[in-house]
Motif scaffolding. Structure first.
Motif, PDB file in Angstrom:
ATOM      1  N   MET A   1     -39.570 -63.336  -4.416  1.00  0.00           N
ATOM      2  CA  MET A   1     -39.481 -62.348  -5.476  1.00  0.00           C
ATOM      3  C   MET A   1     -40.080 -62.935  -6.748  1.00  0.00           C
ATOM      4  O   MET A   1     -39.997 -64.121  -7.008  1.00  0.00           O
ATOM      5  CB  MET A   1     -38.032 -61.977  -5.726  1.00  0.00           C
ATOM      6  CG  MET A   1     -37.336 -61.364  -4.524  1.00  0.00           C
ATOM      7  SD  MET A   1     -37.921 -59.731  -4.245  1.00  0.00           S
ATOM      8  CE  MET A   1     -36.411 -58.844  -4.302  1.00  0.00           C
ATOM      9  N   ALA A  27     -36.359 -52.226  -6.784  1.00  0.00           N
ATOM     10  CA  ALA A  27     -35.226 -53.097  -6.487  1.00  0.00           C
ATOM     11  C   ALA A  27     -35.131 -53.330  -4.982  1.00  0.00           C
ATOM     12  O   ALA A  27     -35.451 -52.448  -4.182  1.00  0.00           O
ATOM     13  CB  ALA A  27     -33.932 -52.463  -6.994  1.00  0.00           C
ATOM     14  N   ASP A  28     -34.730 -54.505  -4.609  1.00  0.00           N
ATOM     15  CA  ASP A  28     -34.509 -54.861  -3.204  1.00  0.00           C
ATOM     16  C   ASP A  28     -35.777 -54.801  -2.361  1.00  0.00           C
ATOM     17  O   ASP A  28     -35.711 -54.579  -1.156  1.00  0.00           O
ATOM     18  CB  ASP A  28     -33.427 -53.968  -2.582  1.00  0.00           C
ATOM     19  CG  ASP A  28     -32.115 -54.074  -3.323  1.00  0.00           C
ATOM     20  OD1 ASP A  28     -31.792 -55.174  -3.808  1.00  0.00           O
ATOM     21  OD2 ASP A  28     -31.418 -53.066  -3.429  1.00  0.00           O
ATOM     22  N   ARG A  29     -36.925 -54.983  -2.969  1.00  0.00           N
ATOM     23  CA  ARG A  29     -38.167 -55.042  -2.213  1.00  0.00           C
ATOM     24  C   ARG A  29     -38.740 -56.438  -2.371  1.00  0.00           C
ATOM     25  O   ARG A  29     -38.808 -56.978  -3.476  1.00  0.00           O
ATOM     26  CB  ARG A  29     -39.201 -54.034  -2.725  1.00  0.00           C
ATOM     27  CG  ARG A  29     -38.766 -52.593  -2.625  1.00  0.00           C
ATOM     28  CD  ARG A  29     -38.704 -52.158  -1.159  1.00  0.00           C
ATOM     29  NE  ARG A  29     -38.586 -50.731  -1.016  1.00  0.00           N
ATOM     30  CZ  ARG A  29     -37.439 -50.096  -0.908  1.00  0.00           C
ATOM     31  NH1 ARG A  29     -36.313 -50.756  -0.947  1.00  0.00           N
ATOM     32  NH2 ARG A  29     -37.419 -48.794  -0.746  1.00  0.00           N
ATOM     33  N   GLY A  30     -39.186 -57.012  -1.277  1.00  0.00           N
ATOM     34  CA  GLY A  30     -39.768 -58.343  -1.315  1.00  0.00           C
ATOM     35  C   GLY A  30     -41.233 -58.306  -1.690  1.00  0.00           C
ATOM     36  O   GLY A  30     -41.831 -57.247  -1.881  1.00  0.00           O
ATOM     37  N   ASP A  36     -41.866 -55.682   4.711  1.00  0.00           N
ATOM     38  CA  ASP A  36     -40.526 -55.344   4.234  1.00  0.00           C
ATOM     39  C   ASP A  36     -40.119 -53.936   4.636  1.00  0.00           C
ATOM     40  O   ASP A  36     -40.953 -53.035   4.736  1.00  0.00           O
ATOM     41  CB  ASP A  36     -40.460 -55.453   2.707  1.00  0.00           C
ATOM     42  CG  ASP A  36     -40.579 -56.875   2.211  1.00  0.00           C
ATOM     43  OD1 ASP A  36     -40.306 -57.795   3.001  1.00  0.00           O
ATOM     44  OD2 ASP A  36     -40.954 -57.056   1.044  1.00  0.00           O
ATOM     45  N   SER A  37     -38.824 -53.768   4.824  1.00  0.00           N
ATOM     46  CA  SER A  37     -38.325 -52.419   5.067  1.00  0.00           C
ATOM     47  C   SER A  37     -38.474 -51.625   3.770  1.00  0.00           C
ATOM     48  O   SER A  37     -38.504 -52.186   2.686  1.00  0.00           O
ATOM     49  CB  SER A  37     -36.857 -52.453   5.492  1.00  0.00           C
ATOM     50  OG  SER A  37     -36.060 -52.961   4.439  1.00  0.00           O
TER      51      SER A  37
END
Length: 62
Positions: A1, A27-30, A36-37
């Motif tokens: 990140m 948010a919550d993304r790589g 990534d999902s």
């Protein structure tokens, strides 16, 4: 990140440029988006942004 401060600093460097830019953080993304999902929601956002800025998507193979 990538830390928020680094992202914002890179974005600000375009401030005096004629380039069309925008900052959108997910948010919550790589960093490896294609692995990534949730990649589809990011891709959809990009397509909408491009259309809003006069860039049309080209269909694969077209």
């Amino acid at each position: 990140m990538v830390p928020d401060a680094v992202t914002r600093s890179a974005y600000k460097r375009y401030g005096d440029s004629s380039a069309v830019t925008d900052l959108k953080q997910f948010a919550d993304r790589g960093h490896s988006l294609v692995f990534d999902s949730g990649w589809r929601s990011v891709a959809d956002h990009v397509l909408v942004w491009l259309a809003a800025n006069g860039v049309e998507a080209v269909a694969a193979g077209g």
